[in-house]
Structures are given as C-alpha cells and as structure tokens.
Write a protein that holds these residues in place. Structure first.
Motif, PDB file in Angstrom:
ATOM      1  N   LEU A  41       0.567   7.125 -11.142  1.00 52.43           N
ATOM      2  CA  LEU A  41       0.455   6.648  -9.763  1.00 52.43           C
ATOM      3  C   LEU A  41      -0.854   7.055  -9.118  1.00 52.43           C
ATOM      4  O   LEU A  41      -1.310   6.421  -8.173  1.00 52.43           O
ATOM      5  CB  LEU A  41       1.622   7.198  -8.932  1.00 52.43           C
ATOM      6  CG  LEU A  41       3.014   6.633  -9.238  1.00 52.43           C
ATOM      7  CD1 LEU A  41       4.027   7.196  -8.266  1.00 52.43           C
ATOM      8  CD2 LEU A  41       3.008   5.122  -9.171  1.00 52.43           C
ATOM      9  N   LEU A  42      -1.469   8.143  -9.595  1.00 53.90           N
ATOM     10  CA  LEU A  42      -2.726   8.601  -9.020  1.00 53.90           C
ATOM     11  C   LEU A  42      -3.833   7.622  -9.388  1.00 53.90           C
ATOM     12  O   LEU A  42      -4.080   7.338 -10.557  1.00 53.90           O
ATOM     13  CB  LEU A  42      -3.076   9.998  -9.533  1.00 53.90           C
ATOM     14  CG  LEU A  42      -4.277  10.657  -8.851  1.00 53.90           C
ATOM     15  CD1 LEU A  42      -3.984  10.893  -7.380  1.00 53.90           C
ATOM     16  CD2 LEU A  42      -4.641  11.978  -9.527  1.00 53.90           C
ATOM     17  N   GLY A  43      -4.475   7.106  -8.370  1.00 58.13           N
ATOM     18  CA  GLY A  43      -5.483   6.075  -8.577  1.00 58.13           C
ATOM     19  C   GLY A  43      -4.924   4.685  -8.424  1.00 58.13           C
ATOM     20  O   GLY A  43      -5.682   3.702  -8.424  1.00 58.13           O
ATOM     21  N   ASN A  44      -3.613   4.580  -8.306  1.00 53.98           N
ATOM     22  CA  ASN A  44      -2.962   3.288  -8.092  1.00 53.98           C
ATOM     23  C   ASN A  44      -2.276   3.278  -6.727  1.00 53.98           C
ATOM     24  O   ASN A  44      -2.892   2.962  -5.727  1.00 53.98           O
ATOM     25  CB  ASN A  44      -1.972   2.999  -9.220  1.00 53.98           C
ATOM     26  CG  ASN A  44      -2.664   2.815 -10.552  1.00 53.98           C
ATOM     27  OD1 ASN A  44      -3.275   1.783 -10.793  1.00 53.98           O
ATOM     28  ND2 ASN A  44      -2.586   3.806 -11.410  1.00 53.98           N
ATOM     29  N   LEU A  45      -1.002   3.653  -6.685  1.00 50.41           N
ATOM     30  CA  LEU A  45      -0.295   3.700  -5.410  1.00 50.41           C
ATOM     31  C   LEU A  45      -0.876   4.774  -4.491  1.00 50.41           C
ATOM     32  O   LEU A  45      -1.054   4.563  -3.290  1.00 50.41           O
ATOM     33  CB  LEU A  45       1.190   3.967  -5.645  1.00 50.41           C
ATOM     34  CG  LEU A  45       2.047   4.110  -4.387  1.00 50.41           C
ATOM     35  CD1 LEU A  45       2.102   2.812  -3.615  1.00 50.41           C
ATOM     36  CD2 LEU A  45       3.448   4.593  -4.738  1.00 50.41           C
ATOM     37  N   VAL A  46      -1.170   5.917  -5.053  1.00 49.35           N
ATOM     38  CA  VAL A  46      -1.734   7.039  -4.302  1.00 49.35           C
ATOM     39  C   VAL A  46      -3.151   7.303  -4.795  1.00 49.35           C
ATOM     40  O   VAL A  46      -3.391   7.348  -6.007  1.00 49.35           O
ATOM     41  CB  VAL A  46      -0.875   8.317  -4.469  1.00 49.35           C
ATOM     42  CG1 VAL A  46      -1.437   9.446  -3.612  1.00 49.35           C
ATOM     43  CG2 VAL A  46       0.573   8.038  -4.105  1.00 49.35           C
ATOM     44  N   GLY A  47      -4.080   7.470  -3.872  1.00 46.18           N
ATOM     45  CA  GLY A  47      -5.469   7.722  -4.259  1.00 46.18           C
ATOM     46  C   GLY A  47      -6.113   8.748  -3.364  1.00 46.18           C
ATOM     47  O   GLY A  47      -5.537   9.195  -2.368  1.00 46.18           O
ATOM     48  N   TYR A  48      -7.309   9.137  -3.741  1.00 46.97           N
ATOM     49  CA  TYR A  48      -8.098  10.048  -2.896  1.00 46.97           C
ATOM     50  C   TYR A  48      -9.557   9.630  -2.952  1.00 46.97           C
ATOM     51  O   TYR A  48     -10.018   8.975  -3.898  1.00 46.97           O
ATOM     52  CB  TYR A  48      -7.927  11.504  -3.335  1.00 46.97           C
ATOM     53  CG  TYR A  48      -8.462  11.849  -4.706  1.00 46.97           C
ATOM     54  CD1 TYR A  48      -9.820  12.132  -4.918  1.00 46.97           C
ATOM     55  CD2 TYR A  48      -7.601  11.909  -5.812  1.00 46.97           C
ATOM     56  CE1 TYR A  48     -10.293  12.442  -6.173  1.00 46.97           C
ATOM     57  CE2 TYR A  48      -8.080  12.225  -7.065  1.00 46.97           C
ATOM     58  CZ  TYR A  48      -9.432  12.497  -7.243  1.00 46.97           C
ATOM     59  OH  TYR A  48      -9.910  12.805  -8.489  1.00 46.97           O
ATOM     60  N   PRO A  50      -8.815  -0.683  -4.931  1.00 45.73           N
ATOM     61  CA  PRO A  50      -8.985  -1.456  -3.702  1.00 45.73           C
ATOM     62  C   PRO A  50      -7.791  -2.337  -3.346  1.00 45.73           C
ATOM     63  O   PRO A  50      -7.633  -2.726  -2.194  1.00 45.73           O
ATOM     64  CB  PRO A  50     -10.233  -2.306  -3.984  1.00 45.73           C
ATOM     65  CG  PRO A  50     -10.345  -2.345  -5.472  1.00 45.73           C
ATOM     66  CD  PRO A  50      -9.788  -1.046  -5.968  1.00 45.73           C
ATOM     67  N   TYR A  51      -6.951  -2.651  -4.333  1.00 46.96           N
ATOM     68  CA  TYR A  51      -5.829  -3.555  -4.078  1.00 46.96           C
ATOM     69  C   TYR A  51      -4.461  -2.882  -4.210  1.00 46.96           C
ATOM     70  O   TYR A  51      -3.493  -3.330  -3.610  1.00 46.96           O
ATOM     71  CB  TYR A  51      -5.898  -4.763  -5.031  1.00 46.96           C
ATOM     72  CG  TYR A  51      -7.173  -5.542  -4.911  1.00 46.96           C
ATOM     73  CD1 TYR A  51      -7.437  -6.328  -3.788  1.00 46.96           C
ATOM     74  CD2 TYR A  51      -8.146  -5.487  -5.911  1.00 46.96           C
ATOM     75  CE1 TYR A  51      -8.622  -7.037  -3.665  1.00 46.96           C
ATOM     76  CE2 TYR A  51      -9.330  -6.195  -5.796  1.00 46.96           C
ATOM     77  CZ  TYR A  51      -9.564  -6.965  -4.675  1.00 46.96           C
ATOM     78  OH  TYR A  51     -10.739  -7.654  -4.550  1.00 46.96           O
ATOM     79  N   GLN A  52      -4.359  -1.822  -4.990  1.00 44.75           N
ATOM     80  CA  GLN A  52      -3.058  -1.210  -5.247  1.00 44.75           C
ATOM     81  C   GLN A  52      -2.800   0.044  -4.420  1.00 44.75           C
ATOM     82  O   GLN A  52      -1.650   0.402  -4.188  1.00 44.75           O
ATOM     83  CB  GLN A  52      -2.947  -0.854  -6.742  1.00 44.75           C
ATOM     84  CG  GLN A  52      -2.951  -2.075  -7.647  1.00 44.75           C
ATOM     85  CD  GLN A  52      -2.841  -1.691  -9.115  1.00 44.75           C
ATOM     86  OE1 GLN A  52      -3.193  -0.583  -9.500  1.00 44.75           O
ATOM     87  NE2 GLN A  52      -2.358  -2.612  -9.937  1.00 44.75           N
ATOM     88  N   THR A  53      -3.830   0.736  -3.983  1.00 44.31           N
ATOM     89  CA  THR A  53      -3.636   1.991  -3.262  1.00 44.31           C
ATOM     90  C   THR A  53      -3.086   1.735  -1.865  1.00 44.31           C
ATOM     91  O   THR A  53      -3.661   0.972  -1.086  1.00 44.31           O
ATOM     92  CB  THR A  53      -4.957   2.774  -3.171  1.00 44.31           C
ATOM     93  OG1 THR A  53      -5.408   3.084  -4.489  1.00 44.31           O
ATOM     94  CG2 THR A  53      -4.765   4.061  -2.384  1.00 44.31           C
ATOM     95  N   LYS A  54      -1.963   2.383  -1.558  1.00 46.91           N
ATOM     96  CA  LYS A  54      -1.332   2.254  -0.247  1.00 46.91           C
ATOM     97  C   LYS A  54      -1.355   3.578   0.530  1.00 46.91           C
ATOM     98  O   LYS A  54      -1.224   3.578   1.747  1.00 46.91           O
ATOM     99  CB  LYS A  54       0.123   1.787  -0.406  1.00 46.91           C
ATOM    100  CG  LYS A  54       0.269   0.478  -1.161  1.00 46.91           C
ATOM    101  CD  LYS A  54      -0.476  -0.659  -0.482  1.00 46.91           C
ATOM    102  CE  LYS A  54      -0.336  -1.956  -1.259  1.00 46.91           C
ATOM    103  NZ  LYS A  54      -1.167  -3.051  -0.669  1.00 46.91           N
ATOM    104  N   ILE A  55      -1.482   4.686  -0.193  1.00 46.15           N
ATOM    105  CA  ILE A  55      -1.578   6.007   0.439  1.00 46.15           C
ATOM    106  C   ILE A  55      -2.888   6.624  -0.019  1.00 46.15           C
ATOM    107  O   ILE A  55      -3.072   6.898  -1.206  1.00 46.15           O
ATOM    108  CB  ILE A  55      -0.391   6.914   0.040  1.00 46.15           C
ATOM    109  CG1 ILE A  55       0.939   6.262   0.425  1.00 46.15           C
ATOM    110  CG2 ILE A  55      -0.523   8.287   0.685  1.00 46.15           C
ATOM    111  CD1 ILE A  55       2.157   7.041  -0.046  1.00 46.15           C
TER     112      ILE A  55
END
Length: 931
Positions: free
Chosen positions: A197-204, A214-219
C-alpha cells in the motif's frame, strides 16, 4: 548567554564539553558513583497522570484474557503484513481515539475547520486520516457540492487527504505505519496481497524522497515545506479535499505560513452561497481596472475565487491537530474579521466546543486520556552538567533494572543537538564497557582496557547501511545505542525504529526534539529530559541570527514525558527541580517571532501576495523584522522600492534556498562558474563534511578499533590537508566534491548500492575508471562523512534540475555546465558578489596603528579578529575553518554563517579582495584611499 533556570551554568552548548576535557586526565582513576536523588511531582500535571493509575490497573485485569496492544515479542515498530489481521485491528481499536471515530468523521464532514486536541499516545496522527478514508468522508463532501454530471477533470479535484508533519522522519514513518494498518482490510477486499500500500493508497513526500502515485494515492503525508512549495504553483491546492495540519503546537516557521496559505485556499474554495460578504469587493475590481497597490491582495483573493468557481472545486476542509493546543490562538485566527481586523463575532466562553458563525463553521473536539500513565520525577537539586546527569541517570536505570526479567524497557534521552548526542554516546559506550561486570547501584570501574569498541557503526563514514549493521557489532554488553537527529539520513534514522537484534536486552536512544512528536519509538519505558533544546534567535535591530541552547516550554516537557506512555506505563526523569519547571514558559515562542524573515517574505511574494504585512499570519511577526527582511531583499535586487517582486526576485523565489544563497547561485552566469557554484552551494547545505576522530564524533566505529584516537586524529588531519585551500572554505569544499567525483564511484541504494558500485568498478578495469574506489571506502580513507557528501550530491542534482529547466517550464534557463576551469579568480569574484552583505575586515591593534603597521605581539594576538563591514560586529574565524590560524591572516573575507557561543564566530570563510567590493556594490562600499 543567559542564566538557565534549570541549571547552575549558562546556556552555552560547549560548557559540558569543556568540563569533560578538564576531567579527561583524571577519568581513568576516578570511581564513579551514579546516585542522583529524584522526587515525585506534586504539580497538577503529575496528579492528572496519577489519577489514571487505578483505572489502568483495572483495565489490565479486563484485558488479561484479550489480545494485548503490542502483539509481537520482538517489539517491531509495525507488525508485518503477514501477521494476523486480527492483531492489527484489535490494536487500532484499543487506541483512545477509536471511541471518537464516528464523531470525528461527522465533525470534519460538516464543518470547515475542526480543532482536535488529543493527548500523546491517542493515535490521532495515524488513525484520523485512516478513518476519513475508510468512512469515505471526501466522497460525501463532494457529493453535496458537485452533480453526477461533473466532468472527469472536475472529479479529480479534492481527492487527496493531505497530512503535514514538521519533520521528514515523522512523515515517512507514519506513512509506513498507516499503510500496514490499512493493509488487512484492503487485501480482504480482493486486492493483490503482493502489492504494498505504501506508494499506492498511502504515500509520502519529503525533500529528495517521494513515494506516492499521482492517481492511486489517497492519503499523503508530507512536510510543511513541500506543501508550501506546491502552493507556489497551485495556490488553490486543488487536488486536496482535506488538509490535516498535525503538531500545530510546535509553531514552526513553515507551519505558521502554511496556516495562512491553507486559509486563503479554503476561503477561495468556499461555495458561492457562502461568499456574500465579498460581493461588494468583487464589484469594485471589475476586470482589474484601477486596482491600487493597497488593494492588490484583495484583488488576488477575488481572482482566486473566480478560478475556483470556474473549475467547480469542492470546498476545502481543514483539521488542526495537536496534543497541547493553544485553543484561543486558533479560534481567533479562523474567526471572521471586521474592517479593522477585529473578531466580527466574539467567541462565547460558555461552550468553546461550539464555534459556529454565518461565514465559517468551526468545531473543537477533545480526546482525553493518555494511553498509559507516566510518573514524573524531578531532581532534588540543580544539575550543573546535564550531559553528566543524563549519563548517570541512564546507567542508574539500566543497572538497577537489568536483573528484573520483566523490565526490558528502552531508554529515550532528549538532548539539545548533535554535538551533545555524540558526546554522551562516547561516554555511554565507555562506561557500559568498563562497568559491564558490576550490577549494583554504586558502580566501580574495572581495569579491563582490552575490550574492543564494538559500537554501532552507522555514522555514515563510509559504512554500509545494510542489515548487517545491526548485528552484534552494534551492541555493547547487550545494550544498543542509537542516535536520532535531523542531520542523519533517513536510512540511519530508521535504526532507532527497528526492533532490538538478538542478544540485546535494552536500547538507549539519544535524540533531539525530533522525537517529541508524531513518531512512535516502540518499547520506550524511560524518558530522560534534560530540559534543553536548540533554537534560532534573530535580532531585528542588528540583523544577526544565532543558534543557541535554551530552556524548553511546559508544552514540550509534556510531549517528552508522553513518549514514555505510548506502549506501557513509564517514567520521565527530568534533570531539573520541580520549581525550575514552574518557571518555564507555557508554550514555545513561535519561530516566526525569532528568525530572519527574508526567506518568508520572498516565499509569500512568490505566491502572489503583494504586501506580506497584510497576510493572515497565525501570529503577526515583528514589524522591525519584516522591515529588515525587505531591506535585505531590496539590497539583493529581489524587490523594488514599491515592494514589487522584480524579475530577478522571481528567479530567486524558484530556488529552495536562503535568499543569500539564491543570490550567490544566480550571480554565477555573469562570472561563468555555474558548475562550481552549484557544487559550493550544495556542499554548504550539508553538515559536517569533515570527520574528525575524538572531536565529539561518537561514531568512529571500525576505524578506531585498529588505531588509537591520537593516531586517527593525525591521519585525519593529513587526509584533510590535501583538500585544504589557502583561499578559504568554499574552494576547500569544492575540492572535496571534485575529488570524490573523480576518485570514487557512488550508486544510491535504490539502484543497487554497494554491490552495484563494486560491479561497476570491476567492469571498468583497464579503462579510465581504473583505480576508483567505492563511495564508502573512499570516505573512510579520507575521513569524510559519506552521508554529508550524498546529501550534497542530492541537493546539487535538485538545484541543477531547476536551473537547467527553461523558463517556460518554471525553470531558470541557466547553463549548468558553464565552468571557470582553472581560472579561480572568477569563482572568488562570484563569491564576493553573492556574499557582499557578509563581509568582514581584519582588525588592527592600537600598537600596530601607532607604529605604522609594524609587526609585534599585540598585532599577532588580533590576527584572527575581524569586524563586519555592515553592523560593525567583532567576530573571530571559527576553529573548524580552513582559514583558522592562517599566517598572515587575510585582510578581507566573506562568510556564510555567523555563530554565537561564548564568542561570535564566522564560518564558511573565503578570502576576497577589498577593492572588488566597490565595483560589485558601490552603493554600499565607498572607495578608500590605499597607502
């Protein structure tokens, strides 16, 4: 320096170091008695935590048959994704914030601003963003505003929950934690379990490091500075639907500016039905005709609203979170103002949780209760040396508790800065080795001097950062010593978060205030608080900025104590008496009131704010400091006499540098030395390039296992001598970087690291690359900090990318390969042109003046004394400078930094010719007749 209420000495950070040097000769024969008397607290803070003890005991009985919060015996920071999803879910449910899940989501959905006051350990930083995503709060907000017929582009706006953190380590670690906590439910929904999930749904997103889609990260977790840079190109912050401003109590410079930027975006994106108060203003700005300078900022706000309506942006919701929040400050900031700048609707004191107005909806929610009780203990007497006291307390805790099998809690020690951390690290290593065979309260030294220094080898001086670094070589007699401060690269910061390796019974973490908030250091049971921190201080009258050690505030003390109650009940040992605690300030003075505001003003001007004095500051800065900032920018040519940003100023605003360094870099095309100046500015941004054994560096590691400290120091001096330049520090730093690029091979860990470096060297044998060394080995041989060089390399790449981009792509259109070659006079003229406001001339003694400049003892004593051209401050060259002790001393120098301790020092010193100043800045320097 000023007298500190918590100690009997001054706030000079070198005090403890000088005392240890005086005691060094006696240290081998001295027996140490570690016995510091502590008393329990009698103030309200401690009583509040003590009242939870009985409840906690009952809770433990109730939870005896259920899954505990810490589910792994190895004390991992985060359970692996392969572990039971039940354990992760249960751990989240046991956090205090879980009981308020529905209420928090409802408040954020229906209000513009929500203030969340949650005590340390409640789980606010990790859980609230996850709740907002799980409850689809963003979708519900957009559904109320936009119709189903909205275009695909409109549906892309307001899709991200952005959470700001004041420090990069917090942004990275929290993002990793949240990604692991959300994984069980995400994978249960049929998503590929092999995908992280890191780099997809959750990123920093932090400086030099980004892991998001740019399209999958929501948090998205990001630092304050990164969101500010984003706001320069997108003042409406259109891709964010909710912005969470975490750790607001720290009041850092970037955080305070971010509040104003976010408020402006929130007001511009408010639905048209709620913007009636500005209709009269909009009518007066039709097509921008006749807009005066005084009305420019109001006109820009109107234009932002028009753009927001054209794009049909959903409303922006803001969440302000902290453990210790000054409620009134934030209420006043978000309340609507009348024409005179006063609150148009005074807030009622009867129910401060209900703060609603016709223009702005604001609510507050308090989440009480620390997860576990923490007992506060104070020293009975004032401690003269907080490093010595921290050492004694840490050893006292460790050896008193080491025989108790149940007590394997880790120790967290708060210290002001890197130098103090390294000093204490050296002392801890020495005492843990010498006193390993004694487990009593009074510990005597042993005569064993044959023990090898098997200390943590992660200082970055050519060492590998692989998992092997955490093997037995990182343990001293079953104790792992870790460091945690901002200058450490992320890979090395992670050592403090990793589980203890086999054979280690306790971990001692030495940290600055980087560990105060957000990050969870698992397993901490004991906190030792020295009551100090380093802070910048700026004098608007003199224009001088200094870094000084000072007392923390009560709010910071509470945050530090809370670190001991995250995973179990704990203890906080404060190295000062209770009456000294009562004298501390309630909160820390906002950074915006004590720093140079030139960079702030330039940032605001770059965002399109005409008059920064009208900007919505959370705390309005000192007028004198703002004027000083405008004076500096005017002198550099960034603004004109009407406060408008010049073309040159717009170029400066594009660079993520202090205005002085931006000016220095932008002068390089004129002198055809852009390549050299990019390197010099990048090297200046790195800390402690040169490694000096025994000079406060507790990470000598394997180097000092083979040779003694004295031998290592002589070898280091010899290695550094080949880089030293007679002209000063900037050409010296330039020589180090050029030699590194010519003689070493560096490949980042993301592209193969050490293995890829060795492979490249092996493949290039017999070619021009023959004779090159791997990055780590080259740094070891030359006593150069590997981590500092890598940081400088990253900074240079970033600056080079900005400078080489065309102006159409928001770049500077510079030739980054332009070089002066061997013609270094052009480089020195560029340095003089860039730093002309930071010039100092050598002082002459009275005797020398009377005797017509004849050399004598008095003149030699003042050889290293200088007086600044602007300000007339008497300064000395810093001992770490390549110019220190040079004979004859240069007549005129420029410098990059001014440091105040017992004396006022200048650093980053480079020799220039005084006659150059009159050609470069004739308005500041008059031509003087030479003898």
């Amino acid at each position: 320096t000023t007298t500190n209420p918590t100690t009997a000495t001054t706030t000079n950070p070198t005090t403890s170091k000088s005392k240890k040097k005086k005691k060094k000769s006696k240290e081998k024969n001295r027996k140490r008695s570690i016995s510091i008397d502590y008393t329990t607290s009698t103030n309200a803070e401690s009583k509040a935590t003590d009242t939870n003890v009985e409840k906690h005991e009952k809770q433990k009985e109730e939870e005896s048959n259920t899954t505990p919060i810490i589910t792994t015996k190895k004390q991992k920071l985060s359970p692996p994704l392969s572990s039971s999803s039940c354990s992760i879910t249960e751990a989240r449910k046991r956090l205090p914030v879980y009981k308020f899940k529905r209420e928090i989501c409802s408040l954020i959905e229906h209000n513009d601003v929500v203030l969340v006051v949650a005590e340390t350990g409640s789980g606010k930083s990790t859980q609230i963003p996850a709740y907002l995503h799980e409850q689809n709060v963003l979708r519900q907000i957009r559904s109320k505003f936009s119709s189903s017929a909205s275009s695909t582009k409109q549906q892309q706006y307001g899709q991200i929950i952005g959470i700001t953190q004041p420090r990069r380590v917090a942004a990275i670690t929290i993002a990793k934690r949240v990604s692991e906590e959300l994984a069980p439910s995400y994978f249960r929904n049929g998503t590929d379990s092999n995908k992280s999930l890191l780099g997809n749904l959750v990123g920093y997103r932090v400086r030099f490091d980004s892991n998001s889609s740019p399209y999958q990260t929501k948090i998205l977790y990001l630092t304050d500075g990164m969101l500010l840079r984003e706001a320069i190109s997108d003042p409406l912050l259109r891709k964010y639907g909710i912005i969470v401003l975490d750790e607001a109590h720290e009041r850092s410079l970037q955080t305070d500016i971010l509040f104003g930027v976010v408020k402006r975006a929130m007001e511009a994106r408010r639905p048209p039905s709620r913007q009636s108060s500005s209709q009269s203003v909009e009518k007066s700005f039709e097509k921008g005709e006749g807009v005066s300078d005084e009305d420019k900022d109001a006109f820009i706000k109107v234009r932002l609203k028009e753009v927001s309506q054209q794009l049909r942006l959903p409303p922006l919701h803001v969440v302000v979170m902290s453990a210790t929040l000054d409620i009134q400050t934030f209420q006043n900031f978000f309340s609507p103002k009348d024409a005179n700048g006063n609150d148009s609707l005074p807030l009622s004191n009867e129910d401060e949780s209900d703060i609603s107005t016709s223009d702005l909806n604001m609510q507050m929610i308090k989440i009480p209760g620390r997860q576990y009780p923490v007992q506060i203990l104070y020293t009975k007497d004032v401690q003269e040396d907080y490093i010595d006291s921290a050492l004694s307390t840490a050893l006292q805790i460790h050896f008193d508790m080491v025989q108790e099998e149940e007590d394997k809690g880790d120790i967290l020690i708060f210290l002001p800065g890197q130098e103090e951390i390294e000093d204490l690290s050296v002392l801890l290593k020495k005492h843990l080795k010498d006193e390993a065979t004694t487990f009593t309260n009074s510990l005597s030294r042993t005569s064993n001097t044959n023990n090898k220094d098997i200390v943590q080898s992660i200082k970055g001086i050519g060492t590998s950062l692989s998992s092997s670094s955490t093997s037995s070589s990182a343990i001293i007699n079953n104790v792992l010593i870790c460091s945690l401060y901002a200058a450490l690269p992320p890979e090395q910061q992670m050592f403090a978060f990793q589980p203890k390796p086999p054979g280690c019974i306790r971990k001692i973490i030495l940290a600055t205030n980087i560990a105060e908030t957000s990050v969870t250091l698992e397993g901490i049971k004991y906190v030792i608080d020295c009551g100090k921190h380093k802070m910048r201080d700026f004098s608007g009258a003199t224009g001088m900025e200094r870094l000084m050690v000072s007392d923390i505030s009560k709010a910071q003390a509470a945050q530090r104590a809370g670190r001991a109650g995250r995973m179990s009940s704990g203890y906080c040992f404060r190295l000062y008496p209770e009456y000294a605690f009562e004298t501390l300030e309630k909160t820390t003075m906002p950074e915006i009131l004590r720093v140079n505001l030139a960079h702030v003003v330039l940032q605001l001007k770059g965002m399109g704010i005409h008059d920064p004095r009208t900007f919505d500051f959370l705390t309005v800065p000192n007028t004198q400091s703002l004027l000083k900032a405008f004076e500096l920018l005017y002198a550099l040519g960034a603004v004109d006499s009407t406060m408008n940003l010049t073309i040159y100023g717009k170029k400066m605003a594009k660079l993520p540098l202090d205005p002085i360094f931006s000016h220095l870099l932008l002068q390089s095309p004129k002198y055809e030395c852009t390549a050299e100046m990019l390197t010099a500015v990048a090297m200046l941004s790195a800390e402690n390039i040169f490694y000096r054994p025994g000079g406060g560096g507790g990470g000598s590691g394997a180097m000092e296992e083979e040779v003694g400290v004295a031998s290592s120091m002589s070898k280091a001096s010899a290695a550094h001598r080949r880089f030293a330049s007679h002209e000063g520090d900037l050409p010296t730093l330039l020589a180090v970087y050029q030699a590194w690029r010519k003689e070493a091979v560096y490949i980042p860990s993301s592209m193969g690291g050490m293995k890829a470096q060795k492979r490249q060297i092996r493949d290039n044998k017999g070619s021009k690359g023959m004779g090159k060394l791997p990055h780590g080995e080259w740094c070891t041989r030359n006593f150069i900090s590997g981590r500092a060089l890598v940081r400088a390399h990253d900074v240079r790449n970033q600056l080079s990318e900005i400078c080489s981009r065309t102006e159409e792509k928001n770049g500077l259109g510079m030739d980054v390969f332009a070089s002066c070659g061997a013609e270094m006079e052009s480089f020195f003229k560029c340095v003089c042109a860039g730093l002309f406001l930071q010039v100092a001339s050598r002082m002459q003694s009275i005797v020398e003046i009377k005797k017509g400049g004849s050399r004598n003892l008095a003149a030699n004593n003042l050889r290293g004394r200088y007086k600044t051209k602007i300000g007339g401050e008497e300064v000395s060259i810093h001992p770490a400078s390549a110019m220190f002790g040079r004979n004859p001393a240069p007549k005129c120098v420029v410098y990059t930094e001014l440091l105040v301790t017992k004396k006022t020092y200048i650093r980053g010193v480079t020799q220039v010719r005084e006659e150059w100043l009159t050609d470069i800045a004739p308005q500041f320097f008059k031509r003087e007749a030479t003898s």
